[in-house]
Design a protein around this motif. Structure first.
Motif, PDB file in Angstrom:
ATOM      1  N   ARG A   1       0.708  -1.226   0.073  1.00 35.02           N
ATOM      2  CA  ARG A   1       0.106  -0.041   0.055  1.00 35.02           C
ATOM      3  C   ARG A   1       0.991   1.201  -0.112  1.00 35.02           C
ATOM      4  NH1 ARG A   1       0.263  -1.990   4.998  1.00 35.02           N
ATOM      5  NH2 ARG A   1       0.532  -0.742   6.851  1.00 35.02           N
ATOM      6  N   LEU A   2       2.130   0.997   0.407  1.00 39.07           N
ATOM      7  CA  LEU A   2       3.077   2.260   0.310  1.00 39.07           C
ATOM      8  C   LEU A   2       3.402   2.737  -0.996  1.00 39.07           C
ATOM      9  CD1 LEU A   2       5.036   1.801   3.654  1.00 39.07           C
ATOM     10  CD2 LEU A   2       2.851   3.195   3.430  1.00 39.07           C
ATOM     11  N   THR A   3       3.504   1.805  -1.874  1.00 42.55           N
ATOM     12  CA  THR A   3       4.272   2.147  -3.296  1.00 42.55           C
ATOM     13  C   THR A   3       3.648   3.156  -3.822  1.00 42.55           C
ATOM     14  OG1 THR A   3       2.677   0.458  -4.258  1.00 42.55           O
ATOM     15  CG2 THR A   3       4.980  -0.487  -3.322  1.00 42.55           C
ATOM     16  N   LEU A   4       2.232   3.120  -4.183  1.00 38.24           N
ATOM     17  CA  LEU A   4       1.879   4.282  -4.813  1.00 38.24           C
ATOM     18  C   LEU A   4       1.950   5.755  -4.136  1.00 38.24           C
ATOM     19  CD1 LEU A   4       0.066   5.439  -7.291  1.00 38.24           C
ATOM     20  CD2 LEU A   4      -2.158   4.860  -6.052  1.00 38.24           C
ATOM     21  N   PRO A   5       1.637   5.864  -2.834  1.00 38.92           N
ATOM     22  CA  PRO A   5       2.112   7.066  -2.333  1.00 38.92           C
ATOM     23  C   PRO A   5       3.474   7.607  -2.242  1.00 38.92           C
ATOM     24  CG  PRO A   5       0.651   6.020  -0.674  1.00 38.92           C
ATOM     25  CD  PRO A   5       1.036   4.960  -1.987  1.00 38.92           C
ATOM     26  N   ALA A   6       4.417   6.596  -2.326  1.00 36.82           N
ATOM     27  CA  ALA A   6       5.802   6.886  -2.914  1.00 36.82           C
ATOM     28  C   ALA A   6       5.946   7.295  -4.120  1.00 36.82           C
ATOM     29  CB  ALA A   6       6.691   5.655  -2.447  1.00 36.82           C
ATOM     30  N   LEU A   7       5.608   6.824  -5.046  1.00 37.59           N
ATOM     31  CA  LEU A   7       5.722   7.164  -6.442  1.00 37.59           C
ATOM     32  C   LEU A   7       4.901   8.634  -6.396  1.00 37.59           C
ATOM     33  CD1 LEU A   7       6.189   6.817  -9.445  1.00 37.59           C
ATOM     34  CD2 LEU A   7       3.757   5.790  -9.690  1.00 37.59           C
ATOM     35  N   ALA A   8       3.790   9.028  -5.825  1.00 35.79           N
ATOM     36  CA  ALA A   8       3.092  10.375  -5.932  1.00 35.79           C
ATOM     37  C   ALA A   8       4.477  11.562  -5.215  1.00 35.79           C
ATOM     38  CB  ALA A   8       1.904  10.272  -5.093  1.00 35.79           C
ATOM     39  N   LEU A   9       4.740  11.144  -4.049  1.00 32.95           N
ATOM     40  CA  LEU A   9       5.762  11.925  -3.556  1.00 32.95           C
ATOM     41  C   LEU A   9       7.016  12.124  -4.290  1.00 32.95           C
ATOM     42  CD1 LEU A   9       5.490  10.900   0.318  1.00 32.95           C
ATOM     43  CD2 LEU A   9       4.876  13.008  -0.642  1.00 32.95           C
ATOM     44  N   LEU A  10       7.502  11.093  -4.948  1.00 31.92           N
ATOM     45  CA  LEU A  10       8.933  11.509  -5.814  1.00 31.92           C
ATOM     46  C   LEU A  10       8.515  12.143  -6.879  1.00 31.92           C
ATOM     47  CD1 LEU A  10      10.251   7.693  -5.614  1.00 31.92           C
ATOM     48  CD2 LEU A  10      10.989   9.662  -4.503  1.00 31.92           C
ATOM     49  N   THR A  11       7.496  11.931  -7.653  1.00 24.37           N
ATOM     50  CA  THR A  11       6.971  12.756  -8.724  1.00 24.37           C
ATOM     51  C   THR A  11       6.568  14.082  -8.344  1.00 24.37           C
ATOM     52  OG1 THR A  11       6.006  10.864  -9.741  1.00 24.37           O
ATOM     53  CG2 THR A  11       5.685  12.708 -10.880  1.00 24.37           C
ATOM     54  N   LEU A  12       5.722  14.331  -7.437  1.00 27.45           N
ATOM     55  CA  LEU A  12       5.763  15.848  -6.905  1.00 27.45           C
ATOM     56  C   LEU A  12       6.781  16.520  -6.344  1.00 27.45           C
ATOM     57  CD1 LEU A  12       3.443  17.950  -6.554  1.00 27.45           C
ATOM     58  CD2 LEU A  12       3.051  16.939  -4.262  1.00 27.45           C
ATOM     59  N   GLY A  13       7.600  16.104  -5.680  1.00 27.78           N
ATOM     60  CA  GLY A  13       8.703  16.564  -5.177  1.00 27.78           C
ATOM     61  C   GLY A  13      10.011  16.866  -6.044  1.00 27.78           C
ATOM     62  N   LEU A  14      10.028  15.922  -7.287  1.00 30.67           N
ATOM     63  CA  LEU A  14      10.886  16.392  -8.304  1.00 30.67           C
ATOM     64  C   LEU A  14      10.369  17.597  -8.840  1.00 30.67           C
ATOM     65  CD1 LEU A  14      13.357  15.753  -9.776  1.00 30.67           C
ATOM     66  CD2 LEU A  14      12.162  13.821 -11.195  1.00 30.67           C
ATOM     67  N   THR A  15       9.088  17.492  -9.170  1.00 29.36           N
ATOM     68  CA  THR A  15       8.424  18.490 -10.314  1.00 29.36           C
ATOM     69  C   THR A  15       8.661  19.876  -9.298  1.00 29.36           C
ATOM     70  OG1 THR A  15       6.712  17.168 -11.004  1.00 29.36           O
ATOM     71  CG2 THR A  15       6.280  19.497 -11.045  1.00 29.36           C
ATOM     72  N   VAL A  16       8.641  19.944  -8.137  1.00 26.84           N
ATOM     73  CA  VAL A  16       8.658  21.235  -7.354  1.00 26.84           C
ATOM     74  C   VAL A  16      10.265  21.686  -7.136  1.00 26.84           C
ATOM     75  CG1 VAL A  16       8.394  22.080  -4.976  1.00 26.84           C
ATOM     76  CG2 VAL A  16       6.539  20.860  -5.863  1.00 26.84           C
ATOM     77  N   LEU A  17      11.077  20.413  -7.118  1.00 20.29           N
ATOM     78  CA  LEU A  17      12.326  20.832  -7.035  1.00 20.29           C
ATOM     79  C   LEU A  17      12.763  21.622  -8.434  1.00 20.29           C
ATOM     80  CD1 LEU A  17      15.007  20.184  -5.445  1.00 20.29           C
ATOM     81  CD2 LEU A  17      15.516  18.358  -6.743  1.00 20.29           C
ATOM     82  N   LEU A  18      12.358  21.041  -9.377  1.00 15.51           N
ATOM     83  CA  LEU A  18      12.660  21.403 -10.754  1.00 15.51           C
ATOM     84  C   LEU A  18      12.357  22.983 -10.984  1.00 15.51           C
ATOM     85  CD1 LEU A  18      12.107  18.314 -13.233  1.00 15.51           C
ATOM     86  CD2 LEU A  18      14.209  19.105 -12.327  1.00 15.51           C
ATOM     87  N   ALA A  19      11.114  23.287 -10.535  1.00 17.82           N
ATOM     88  CA  ALA A  19      10.463  24.260 -10.436  1.00 17.82           C
ATOM     89  C   ALA A  19      11.402  25.392  -9.678  1.00 17.82           C
ATOM     90  CB  ALA A  19       9.258  24.635 -10.120  1.00 17.82           C
ATOM     91  N   GLY A  20      11.936  24.813  -8.621  1.00 22.72           N
ATOM     92  CA  GLY A  20      13.027  25.869  -7.611  1.00 22.72           C
ATOM     93  C   GLY A  20      14.124  26.049  -8.640  1.00 22.72           C
TER      94      GLY A  20
END
Length: 448
Positions: A80-99
């Motif tokens: 059950r933790l695999t999908l939340p991990a994917l969402a956090l990695l994708t969102l986190g990288l998107t925000v980091l790239l924006a930075g």
């Protein structure tokens, strides 16, 4: 793997990762980032983090969620933790790239984007490490390949900690201002932990099991991989602990880096010997395309090590760090990942579709889900483009580098189509495609 539960979201990880890879290749082709700008500049950081986190780390996480349970013969701790991990990695990288884009002046963004994106990424990797770590913990003592994965998980923690501190420094916060020299002196430690420890060391461990499985080679000898693991652990310990101590004592990093590099070469030499041994002991005399291409990727790793040694001997290594990093990231890691995906995607699709009806009705072979002759040209283009791009970097030909990466991107698109065809069972014809009782797989989500 018959009877093993499929990770429901593994194919989603693979799809997201390939989209990130195509984005990185496209940005390079249009002249964004390295080598058109400073290797340490914000635009280059965008490319580096898309490749290292968006592409290689994401696909590696998806593969580990599927294959770590196979390595240790234990179920995944928390599917059950695999999908939340994917969402956090994708969102986190998107925000980091924006930075990074804001830092490079592409738009007027707030300074908190970098630490906020880094925090999301750290949370995502924490879920990955906790899930895989608990799975490994339940299987102590660990078999050889799993020890590489455990070392890789420790290294991704170090990478994340340094990445978080870098984000604070780059964003100009009061906390980050306490480490004014961290960016200059800490980047080698960040790179060793990420590129060497997390990505390469983990890939080496998984490849021991996958190569043996796909070549039908015996891998039951407990000594298999031990020298490579011991030398690799020594290299990472010297590089990371020695590097941190050098930072703390304000001394130079060179002694630690030289010792770590020597140990890393020993580890790679032992790994190459083991791969050659598996190849010679294989029972499958005719190698499948994925195995042949995996060996080409290993050759790229050897070439990168030899090139690095030659550059160090001629005192020109600092001028060509980007060249070595590109060959490792594309010729070795990306080549190895694409080669293994070419087997993993149809293999998981075959298990999902035909596993429930196996023995009751005629079913196709895994090889029937792919067309190797058609896919071979994409792999040839990929490796030729990667090596040509490396050569262009060596001679500082920026336009030639972009043209070579365009070839790599074309090959990536071609291989992506092959993966989709495998999920769609497009190369399986006649009544074997969906026998009675079998259900067609979804493109991104597996039934488990």
């Amino acid at each position: 793997m018959i009877g093993t539960s499929l990770c429901r979201w593994a194919n989603s990880y693979f799809a997201v990762a390939i989209l990130w890879l195509l984005l990185a290749e496209g940005l390079i082709v249009v002249g964004f980032g390295f080598p058109n700008s400073d290797i340490g500049g914000p635009d280059t950081l965008v490319i580096v983090h898309i490749v290292c986190i968006g592409w290689v780390s994401t696909v590696l996480c998806g593969a580990l969620f599927q294959f770590v349970p196979v390595l240790v013969a234990r179920p995944l701790y928390a599917e059950r933790l695999t999908l939340p991990a994917l969402a956090l990695l994708t969102l986190g990288l998107t925000v980091l790239l924006a930075g990074f884009l804001a830092l490079g002046g592409h738009f007027n963004g707030p300074p908190w984007l970098l630490p906020f994106g880094a925090s999301l990424l750290i949370a995502g990797f924490a879920l990955v490490v906790a899930n895989l770590g608990m799975t490994l913990w339940s299987a102590r003592p660990l078999p050889g390949p799993a020890r590489f994965v455990a070392g890789g998980l420790a290294c991704v923690c170090v990478t994340a900690v340094f990445g978080g501190m870098f984000s604070l420094v780059l964003s100009g916060t009061a906390i980050g201002a306490q480490w004014p020299d961290l960016l200059e002196s800490g980047v080698p430690i960040h790179a060793i932990a990420g590129l060497g420890g997390w990505l390469t060391f983990t890939a080496m461990g998984v490849s021991y099991r996958l190569l043996a499985m796909f070549m039908l080679a015996p891998d039951g000898d407990a000594r298999l991989g031990r020298p490579a693991w011991l030398a690799g652990v020594a290299a990472l310990t010297i590089g990371l602990v020695g590097g941190v101590l050098a930072l703390w004592r304000m001394t130079g990093l060179n002694p630690a880096l030289l010792l770590a590099g020597a140990s890393a070469l020993l580890s790679l030499a032992a790994y190459g010997r083991d791969v050659l041994g598996l190849y010679e002991a294989r029972k499958r005399r005719t190698l499948e395309l994925n195995t042949r291409m995996s060996l080409v990727a290993v050759a790229s790793l050897v070439a990168a090590a030899l090139l690095a040694a030659a550059l160090l001997a001629t005192s020109s290594f600092p001028l060509h760090v980007g060249t070595i990093a590109f060959l490792v990231a594309f010729g070795w890691l990306t080549g190895l990942v694409l080669a293994n995906l070419y087997k993993i995607v149809p293999f998981l699709t075959w298990l999902e579709t035909y596993g429930p009806v196996m023995g009751r009705v005629p079913t196709p072979r895994v090889q029937d889900l792919v067309a190797e002759r058609r896919a071979l040209k994409w792999f040839v283009l990929f490796f030729a483009g990667s090596w040509a791009a490396t050569l262009m970097l060596l001679i500082d030909a920026a336009f030639g580098f972009r043209v070579a990466v365009a070839v790599v991107m074309l090959a990536t698109l071609g291989l992506s189509e092959e993966f989709i065809r495998a999920r769609r069972l497009a190369d399986v014809t006649g009544p074997l495609r969906l026998p009675a009782g079998a259900a067609a797989p979804h493109l991104l989500v597996s039934r488990n």
